[in-house]
Design a protein around this motif. Structure first.
Motif, PDB file in Angstrom:
ATOM      1  N   GLY A 158      30.213 -13.381  18.438  1.00 10.72           N
ATOM      2  CA  GLY A 158      30.729 -13.080  19.764  1.00 10.72           C
ATOM      3  C   GLY A 158      30.918 -14.326  20.604  1.00 10.72           C
ATOM      4  O   GLY A 158      31.902 -14.455  21.344  1.00 10.72           O
ATOM      5  N   GLU A 159      29.991 -15.259  20.488  1.00 10.96           N
ATOM      6  CA  GLU A 159      30.106 -16.515  21.240  1.00 10.96           C
ATOM      7  C   GLU A 159      31.299 -17.332  20.749  1.00 10.96           C
ATOM      8  O   GLU A 159      32.009 -17.954  21.548  1.00 10.96           O
ATOM      9  CB  GLU A 159      28.820 -17.334  21.105  1.00 10.96           C
ATOM     10  N   TYR A 164      36.453 -19.673  21.807  1.00  9.32           N
ATOM     11  CA  TYR A 164      37.791 -19.991  21.291  1.00  9.32           C
ATOM     12  C   TYR A 164      38.655 -18.744  21.399  1.00  9.32           C
ATOM     13  O   TYR A 164      39.075 -18.158  20.411  1.00  9.32           O
ATOM     14  CB  TYR A 164      37.685 -20.501  19.858  1.00  9.32           C
ATOM     15  N   SER A 165      38.927 -18.371  22.619  1.00 14.49           N
ATOM     16  CA  SER A 165      39.603 -17.099  22.887  1.00 14.49           C
ATOM     17  C   SER A 165      41.033 -17.077  22.376  1.00 14.49           C
ATOM     18  O   SER A 165      41.642 -16.010  22.283  1.00 14.49           O
ATOM     19  CB  SER A 165      39.576 -16.797  24.393  1.00 14.49           C
ATOM     20  N   LEU A 212      28.664  -5.994  12.297  1.00 10.02           N
ATOM     21  CA  LEU A 212      28.274  -6.248  13.683  1.00 10.02           C
ATOM     22  C   LEU A 212      29.085  -7.393  14.280  1.00 10.02           C
ATOM     23  O   LEU A 212      29.423  -7.373  15.474  1.00 10.02           O
ATOM     24  CB  LEU A 212      26.782  -6.550  13.757  1.00 10.02           C
ATOM     25  N   ALA A 213      29.409  -8.389  13.448  1.00 14.00           N
ATOM     26  CA  ALA A 213      30.245  -9.486  13.932  1.00 14.00           C
ATOM     27  C   ALA A 213      31.635  -8.992  14.307  1.00 14.00           C
ATOM     28  O   ALA A 213      32.210  -9.431  15.310  1.00 14.00           O
ATOM     29  CB  ALA A 213      30.338 -10.576  12.865  1.00 14.00           C
ATOM     30  N   CYS A 214      32.192  -8.056  13.532  1.00 13.12           N
ATOM     31  CA  CYS A 214      33.502  -7.494  13.869  1.00 13.12           C
ATOM     32  C   CYS A 214      33.480  -6.847  15.247  1.00 13.12           C
ATOM     33  O   CYS A 214      34.402  -7.026  16.057  1.00 13.12           O
ATOM     34  CB  CYS A 214      33.935  -6.471  12.817  1.00 13.12           C
ATOM     35  N   VAL A 218      35.713  -8.167  18.402  1.00 16.79           N
ATOM     36  CA  VAL A 218      36.716  -7.294  19.005  1.00 16.79           C
ATOM     37  C   VAL A 218      36.421  -7.050  20.478  1.00 16.79           C
ATOM     38  O   VAL A 218      37.333  -6.818  21.272  1.00 16.79           O
ATOM     39  CB  VAL A 218      36.835  -5.982  18.204  1.00 16.79           C
ATOM     40  N   ARG A 219      35.154  -7.102  20.879  1.00 14.52           N
ATOM     41  CA  ARG A 219      34.847  -7.007  22.309  1.00 14.52           C
ATOM     42  C   ARG A 219      35.506  -8.152  23.080  1.00 14.52           C
ATOM     43  O   ARG A 219      35.914  -7.985  24.228  1.00 14.52           O
ATOM     44  CB  ARG A 219      33.334  -7.007  22.536  1.00 14.52           C
ATOM     45  N   GLU A 220      35.584  -9.323  22.442  1.00 10.45           N
ATOM     46  CA  GLU A 220      36.187 -10.487  23.094  1.00 10.45           C
ATOM     47  C   GLU A 220      37.693 -10.570  22.859  1.00 10.45           C
ATOM     48  O   GLU A 220      38.432 -11.047  23.715  1.00 10.45           O
ATOM     49  CB  GLU A 220      35.521 -11.770  22.572  1.00 10.45           C
TER      50      GLU A 220
END
Length: 449
Positions: A158-159, A164-165, A212-214, A218-220
């Motif tokens: 997530g970070e 790196y959006s 969980l990483a997915c 996807v939240r970001e």
């Protein structure tokens, strides 16, 4: 005492990863031109031609960390490496950040080197398929037997997505099956165990980490494309009476994808995984979910991944009895998601041009059969070191698999890839590819709905 579940760890650790609830119960569950000729461009529906920079970093005997980014000279020559990618007209790069160096503790990160490298990619307009975990974990996390791994890794993912959006393409955990097998069953990497329990435990933790990483990614980045890169493996049984253990071996090579995509495995696989470390509640969690983001099945094929097991249990090479096309078609029919050829090479520099074209013929044939193949990758940009022993021996032996050697001079396959790109560089995505129609600058791609 029963082993601790990663589900329990997730609940207990939610405060330690910054207060954000990354898991609770089953909240998430588990899982152009008329001819196409010309170099790739960033217009709509272009096929994803890629290469990659080898970035493995497992630990081997004696606690030695193998860091291929360092050993192959990327940290020293990264600007030249990126320029070589750009100069070939390749727009997509499978690229790994050093999880073991960046994540220095729970919720603690050192971004100095990553910021420089990612800035170099962005400045050149290269689109990374960002690889977040490639065969190793930070020292403080121990190894793949640690049930806390999925939650800490999800926080890290997530970070990365937040920092790196501009990045849209991700491979959360590279080759989950290989990671688990070499670490938990073959005794080569990380925990160096030789047991079915070690293998299943490592695999479930790596699969849970990917899921969980997915969600965290996807939240970001809600339009994220997740390329789940896995090794294409197959053992051919050269005995008239089929051997059950070989049949089970072939089924287990699909177990990571079964868990990622909530596909119930066969009864013999279910019995095996339940007997060797996958708890009932964990299995239910995997089977309950639906993966977020736009999911792509990435398949890595090397001829050495197919082997014939003779009656005396010795093995001989079986390259291309099935081949990438057949193995990939089976995966597509099983999971019904778009696919990508995400790795290939041989150890013979003179043979590699023919191998490149052969793999490309597999891609073209599968497209003609209506399977949505979105991309092709020659792996890797440069030669690698010690992959002839799967990194288990520190010999410093150069494997001539790259488009360029370690002095950054072109190998014969570089010219073959250039010729391939000139012929096919502007072909569109395969049938159904409109679901992934892309447009605009590769650094800011968006889904067209």
């Amino acid at each position: 005492m029963a082993p601790q579940s990663f589900l329990v760890s997730a609940e207990r650790l939610k405060v330690k990863v910054g207060g954000q609830k990354v898991y609770v119960g089953d909240e998430f569950g588990g899982s152009r031109g008329a001819t196409g000729q010309g170099l790739p461009k960033s217009g709509p529906r272009n096929f994803m031609f890629a290469t990659g920079i080898e970035c493995s970093y497992p630990k081997i005997a004696g606690g030695v960390r193998r860091d291929q980014l360092r050993e192959c000279g990327h940290y020293e020559h990264w600007e030249q490496d990126f320029d070589l990618v750009k100069g070939m007209g390749i727009q997509y790069l499978r690229y790994g950040l050093a999880f073991h160096e960046i994540c220095t503790g729970p919720g603690e990160y050192d971004w100095a080197r990553a910021d420089e490298l990612m800035g170099g990619l962005r400045a050149r307009g290269i689109t990374p398929i960002l690889d977040l975990l490639h065969f190793g974990v930070p020292d403080w996390l121990g190894d793949f037997q640690n049930p806390e791994l999925p939650v800490h890794f999800a926080a890290y993912a997530g970070e990365v997505a937040r920092r790196y959006s501009w990045v849209r393409f991700f491979t959360p955990v590279n080759e989950i099956y290989v990671t688990a097998r070499f670490s938990g069953l073959d005794g080569l990497w990380n925990e160096r165990l030789r047991s079915q329990r070690g293998f299943i435990t490592a695999l479930k933790h790596a699969a849970a980490a990917s899921i969980l990483a997915c969600h965290a990614i996807v939240r970001e980045r809600p339009d994220a494309v997740i390329v789940q890169s896995e090794s294409a493996e197959y053992l051919h049984d050269a005995q008239a009476e089929p051997r059950a253990d070989l049949a089970l071996h072939n089924k287990l090579s699909c177990l990571s994808m079964d868990l990622l995509y909530a596909h119930p495995p066969d009864a013999d696989v279910y019995r095996h995984i339940r007997a060797h470390g996958l708890r009932a509640d964990e299995y239910d969690w995997f089977m309950a979910g639906k993966q977020p983001g736009h999911q792509v099945i990435g398949s890595d094929y090397y001829g050495r991944n197919e082997r014939i097991v003779l009656p005396d249990r010795s093995e001989v090479g079986a390259e291309d009895i099935l081949g990438w096309r057949t193995l990939m078609r089976r995966l597509f029919e099983r999971y019904r998601r778009p696919v990508m050829h995400t790795e290939t090479n041989t150890f013979d520099a003179e043979r590699n041009p023919a191998w490149l074209w052969k793999q490309w013929m597999h891609v073209l044939q599968l497209r003609r059969e209506g399977v949505p193949v979105l991309g092709f990758t020659w792996y890797s940009l440069t030669d690698q070191i010690d992959w002839d022993t799967a990194l288990a021996e520190h010999n410093g032996r150069v494997n001539a698999v790259g488009l360029y050697d370690l002095a950054r001079r072109p190998r014969p396959v570089e010219g073959a890839y250039r010729a391939l790109l000139e012929q096919f560089g502007q072909i569109s995505f395969a049938p159904l590819g409109e679901l992934f129609e892309l447009s605009g600058d590769p650094a800011t791609l968006k889904v067209q709905r």
